[in-house]
Design a protein around this motif. Structure first.
Motif, PDB file in Angstrom:
ATOM      1  N   TRP A 218       0.810  -1.217   0.000  1.00  0.00           N
ATOM      2  CA  TRP A 218       0.000   0.000   0.000  1.00  0.00           C
ATOM      3  C   TRP A 218       0.843   1.267   0.000  1.00  0.00           C
ATOM      4  N   GLY A 219       2.160   1.153  -0.177  1.00  0.00           N
ATOM      5  CA  GLY A 219       2.948   2.380  -0.150  1.00  0.00           C
ATOM      6  C   GLY A 219       4.380   2.203  -0.587  1.00  0.00           C
ATOM      7  N   THR A 220       5.061   3.329  -0.753  1.00  0.00           N
ATOM      8  CA  THR A 220       6.509   3.358  -0.931  1.00  0.00           C
ATOM      9  C   THR A 220       7.131   3.462   0.458  1.00  0.00           C
ATOM     10  N   GLU A 221       8.451   3.464   0.523  1.00  0.00           N
ATOM     11  CA  GLU A 221       9.089   3.583   1.828  1.00  0.00           C
ATOM     12  C   GLU A 221       8.873   4.961   2.445  1.00  0.00           C
ATOM     13  N   ARG A 222       8.496   5.951   1.628  1.00  0.00           N
ATOM     14  CA  ARG A 222       8.257   7.296   2.160  1.00  0.00           C
ATOM     15  C   ARG A 222       6.820   7.498   2.633  1.00  0.00           C
ATOM     16  N   GLU A 223       5.852   7.001   1.862  1.00  0.00           N
ATOM     17  CA  GLU A 223       4.461   7.288   2.183  1.00  0.00           C
ATOM     18  C   GLU A 223       3.535   6.303   1.479  1.00  0.00           C
ATOM     19  N   ALA A 224       2.274   6.330   1.880  1.00  0.00           N
ATOM     20  CA  ALA A 224       1.268   5.460   1.280  1.00  0.00           C
ATOM     21  C   ALA A 224       0.978   5.889  -0.158  1.00  0.00           C
TER      22      ALA A 224
END
Length: 364
Positions: A218-224
């Motif tokens: 549901w997301g990248t390592e930074r944000e959804a």
């Protein structure tokens, strides 16, 4: 130290061959459990007085250890069978290429299954579950590899958003569809959930299932990838429908979701998910345990402070194991793995996890 840690190759200790997810296997010791590993695993999932922290190497088994239930048409192909550049077609006609550098399959460029989600009903064919021959594979597993002493876990593959990404050939296209064509996306998600439920019913006919795992990043390592509003209006209900169907069968449900999905943990709880398997470098999982540990469990996988890039001595690893138990074991709702290459180190780790966590829970 209440429980003595048996010395390596103690002849009084039972040893079993355990297959690795990535091929091969290890001879692992099996502690003399006071209750079955299955009962203890279920206690851990329900946060109902487990006696020790379940170890996936000794307490759990998965059909996918020796080959995928669904064959290549499922989009789940066994790691050890693939080489860089190998391609396969999934259930929905998606074209995948194995990329060694990425450690997994990637959608083959230029092979989009759909270019418009509003056309899914006319251009996308769902597999007919009743026509798939899973029985012979299941019978072979149950006869030759099933271990009645271990909890049975089945990985059912990609959830709603990952399947949307696959049929639209990328996250950019999929996330745009969530924003631009929400009604079509929601209709597809519900149809996909119904399809998954029929597959789950078939799996339960073939295996004595204890836990079902679904993957939905549901997301990248930074944000959804998407907002709470999109979660509430599009993703939540179809996913909850899958989760609750497994729960209605007495199953335990685990969600694997990569990326910084911290904002979605309350929704996981409301869906009824038992275990969350999250990406540690993207999420403060110890903080989530502190905030939500009485409502949802954690499959931490690795240990806190342990990196494959910086090998530890045996004693350093055992100390990290004890500290990790201290962080996650409170109240139950925790499973993990002991991953060591050297047989003696693996032996020590298995018994340290078992004995230390027993002491932990007795003190608790």
């Amino acid at each position: 130290m209440k429980y003595e840690r048996p010395k390596y190759q103690d002849p009084s200790i039972k040893v079993k061959k355990t297959q690795s997810t990535f091929g091969g296997g290890s001879d692992v010791p099996v502690p003399d459990y006071p209750i079955s590993a299955i009962e203890n695993f279920r206690r851990a999932a329900k946060r109902d007085n487990p006696i020790w922290v379940p170890n996936s190497m000794t307490d759990l088994q998965s059909f996918f250890t020796r080959g995928p239930l669904f064959g290549e048409q499922s989009g789940v192909v066994h790691v050890r069978d693939l080489k860089n550049g190998d391609r396969y077609i999934d259930w929905f006609g998606g074209d995948w290429t194995w990329v060694s550098e990425a450690g997994g399959p990637m959608l083959t460029p230029g092979t989009s299954r759909l270019d418009d989600i509003t056309k899914w009903e006319t251009e996308l064919k769902f597999p007919d579950i009743s026509s798939l021959d899973w029985k012979s594979q299941a019978e072979d597993f149950m006869e030759n590899r099933y271990d009645p002493d271990k909890a049975m876990c089945v990985n059912i593959g990609p959830g709603c958003t990952e399947r949307l990404v696959a049929i639209l050939d990328g996250y950019g296209e999929a996330m745009s569809a969530l924003a631009i064509e929400p009604e079509a996306v929601l209709a597809f998600f519900h149809a996909y959930a119904d399809f998954f439920i029929s597959a789950i019913d078939r799996i339960y006919e073939l295996f004595p299932v204890d836990m079902v795992t679904m993957h939905d990043d549901w997301g990248t390592e930074r944000e959804a990838f998407f907002s709470e509003k999109m979660m509430e209006e599009l993703v939540f209900e179809p996913t909850k429908k899958i989760v609750q169907h497994v729960k209605s069968k007495g199953g335990i449900f685990e969600l694997h979701s990569c990326g910084n999905v911290t904002r979605f943990v309350p929704y996981m709880i409301d869906m009824g998910i038992d275990f969350m398997q999250l990406q540690r470098r993207a999420v403060d999982v110890p903080k989530l345990k502190e905030l939500y540990g009485d409502k949802i469990g954690v499959n931490a996988g690795g240990l806190e402070g342990v990196s494959m890039a910086a090998p530890l001595t045996n004693e350093q690893y055992l100390e990290a194991l004890r500290k990790t138990v201290d962080i996650y074991a409170k109240g139950g709702g925790y499973i993990t793995s002991t991953m060591r290459r050297e047989p003696e180190e693996l032996w020590d780790a298995i018994f340290e996890l078992y004995c230390y966590s027993r002491e932990y829970y007795e003190n608790e």
